[in-house]
Design a protein around this motif. Structure first.
Motif, mmCIF file in Angstrom:
data_model
loop_
_atom_site.group_PDB
_atom_site.id
_atom_site.type_symbol
_atom_site.label_atom_id
_atom_site.label_comp_id
_atom_site.label_asym_id
_atom_site.label_seq_id
_atom_site.Cartn_x
_atom_site.Cartn_y
_atom_site.Cartn_z
ATOM 1 N N UNK A 124 0.811 -1.215 0.000
ATOM 2 C CA UNK A 124 0.000 0.000 0.000
ATOM 3 C C UNK A 124 0.845 1.266 0.000
ATOM 4 N N UNK A 125 2.146 1.117 0.050
ATOM 5 C CA UNK A 125 2.982 2.277 -0.188
ATOM 6 C C UNK A 125 2.704 2.860 -1.563
ATOM 7 N N UNK A 126 2.478 1.984 -2.532
ATOM 8 C CA UNK A 126 2.229 2.428 -3.903
ATOM 9 C C UNK A 126 0.895 1.970 -4.476
ATOM 10 N N UNK A 140 9.873 5.447 -8.330
ATOM 11 C CA UNK A 140 10.979 5.324 -7.387
ATOM 12 C C UNK A 140 11.118 3.909 -6.833
ATOM 13 N N UNK A 141 10.027 3.248 -6.516
ATOM 14 C CA UNK A 141 10.102 1.921 -5.909
ATOM 15 C C UNK A 141 9.397 0.871 -6.783
ATOM 16 N N UNK A 142 8.105 1.015 -6.943
ATOM 17 C CA UNK A 142 7.311 -0.041 -7.575
ATOM 18 C C UNK A 142 7.528 -0.109 -9.087
ATOM 19 N N UNK A 143 7.754 -1.323 -9.584
ATOM 20 C CA UNK A 143 7.927 -1.569 -11.009
ATOM 21 C C UNK A 143 6.584 -1.414 -11.713
ATOM 22 N N UNK A 169 8.444 9.388 -2.426
ATOM 23 C CA UNK A 169 8.913 8.194 -3.126
ATOM 24 C C UNK A 169 7.865 7.095 -3.184
ATOM 25 N N UNK A 170 6.836 7.201 -2.363
ATOM 26 C CA UNK A 170 5.696 6.291 -2.388
ATOM 27 C C UNK A 170 4.422 7.088 -2.642
ATOM 28 N N UNK A 171 3.442 6.434 -3.243
ATOM 29 C CA UNK A 171 2.160 7.080 -3.511
ATOM 30 C C UNK A 171 1.489 7.541 -2.225
ATOM 31 N N UNK A 172 1.634 6.775 -1.148
ATOM 32 C CA UNK A 172 0.908 7.120 0.082
ATOM 33 C C UNK A 172 1.493 8.331 0.805
ATOM 34 N N UNK A 221 -0.119 11.133 4.343
ATOM 35 C CA UNK A 221 0.102 9.774 4.832
ATOM 36 C C UNK A 221 -0.909 9.519 5.948
ATOM 37 N N UNK A 222 -2.174 9.483 5.516
ATOM 38 C CA UNK A 222 -3.314 9.506 6.424
ATOM 39 C C UNK A 222 -4.190 8.280 6.224
#
Length: 273
Positions: A124-126, A140-143, A169-172, A221-222
């Motif tokens: 769920x970061x991305x 940045x992270x997820x392919x 760097x993450x969507x969240x 980040x909620x």
């Protein structure tokens, strides 16, 4: 006039920061030279857990493991939709063992549809879930190949969004789902590429647009239950904007956990069953 809101009970997976520390740097917020107060981090995490329980939500706990200081950020370990668990595959080797720990927990707790991913994704970061879409970050992270992999597994439309600011760097960190039943979100436009900003504008024309100050305070980040929005208390401007829309912001202090580059959402994986 603010619309009427309704809270829906949620179920979250959290992991106590018993081994939390910043011993390496894999995002712009991490600085190993800054000391971490482990007791304060635990106290802040416990406060967040109790806030969820006081709001009527269920909190499950993932046992922490030595040598995995970022395990407190459970949102990165998987994405759960309709009881189906799409596992994580971390971009950095320091966090890779967390993925197996998450899948083991799910297997031991009655989840039977488990997917071990082929491509890198950080849960769920991305991945952010609304009624109509799974929004998916990349850059940045997820392919990006994991987006199609997730769409096949969940059977839901996955919308790819390009992140361009390394602070987010993450969507969240750049987007929050405020009301999943109504496809209502908040986001920080400058974190996204021009094309992705246009996609968000078209899909969510009434979205709450966050300021740079609120975004860098990790206000996006909620976690929301459709009425109450739990977020870092430092994001004061965002709290005011949420009230204007009929939400009830619940500010919490997660300042020590911010040293690892995560806040409220990072510590809270939603178990959608």
């Amino acid at each position: 006039m603010a619309r009427s809101r309704r809270a829906t009970p949620r179920r979250y997976l959290m992991c106590p920061p018993a081994h939390f520390d910043v011993t390496y740097s894999i995002n712009p917020w991490m600085d190993p030279a800054k000391p971490v107060d482990g007791a304060l981090a635990l106290a802040q995490w416990e406060q967040l857990r109790e806030v969820y329980r006081s709001l009527g939500h269920t909190v499950e706990e993932l046992p922490c493991e030595p040598g995995l200081p970022d395990m407190v950020f459970t949102a990165n370990g998987a994405t759960v939709v309709d009881g189906r668990v799409f596992g994580a595959r971390f971009a950095h080797p320091e966090r890779e063992p967390e993925a197996e720990a998450h899948l083991e927990w799910f297997a031991a707790n009655g989840f039977t549809h488990l997917h071990v991913p082929v491509h890198i994704n950080e849960g769920e970061g991305d991945f952010a879930v609304t009624a109509s879409y799974v929004l998916a970050g990349r850059g940045f992270r997820t392919n990006p190949l994991s987006h199609g992999e997730a769409q096949e597994f969940f059977g839901r439309p996955v919308i790819g969004l390009e992140l361009v600011d390394p602070r987010f760097y993450h969507l969240d960190l750049a987007l929050a789902v405020l009301d999943d039943a109504a496809d209502e979100i908040a986001y920080y436009p400058a974190a996204f590429s021009p094309g992705s900003r246009e996609v968000l504008r078209r899909l969510f024309p009434g979205a709450l647009v966050a300021t740079d100050d609120d975004a860098t305070a990790f206000g996006l980040n909620a976690v929301s239950d459709g009425l109450r929005v739990v977020l870092p208390q430092a994001a004061a401007g965002l709290c005011d904007a949420l009230r204007e829309r009929g939400f009830e912001p619940v500010g919490v202090d997660v300042s020590e956990l911010l040293k690892g580059g995560g806040a409220v959402k990072c510590c809270s994986q939603e178990l959608r069953v």
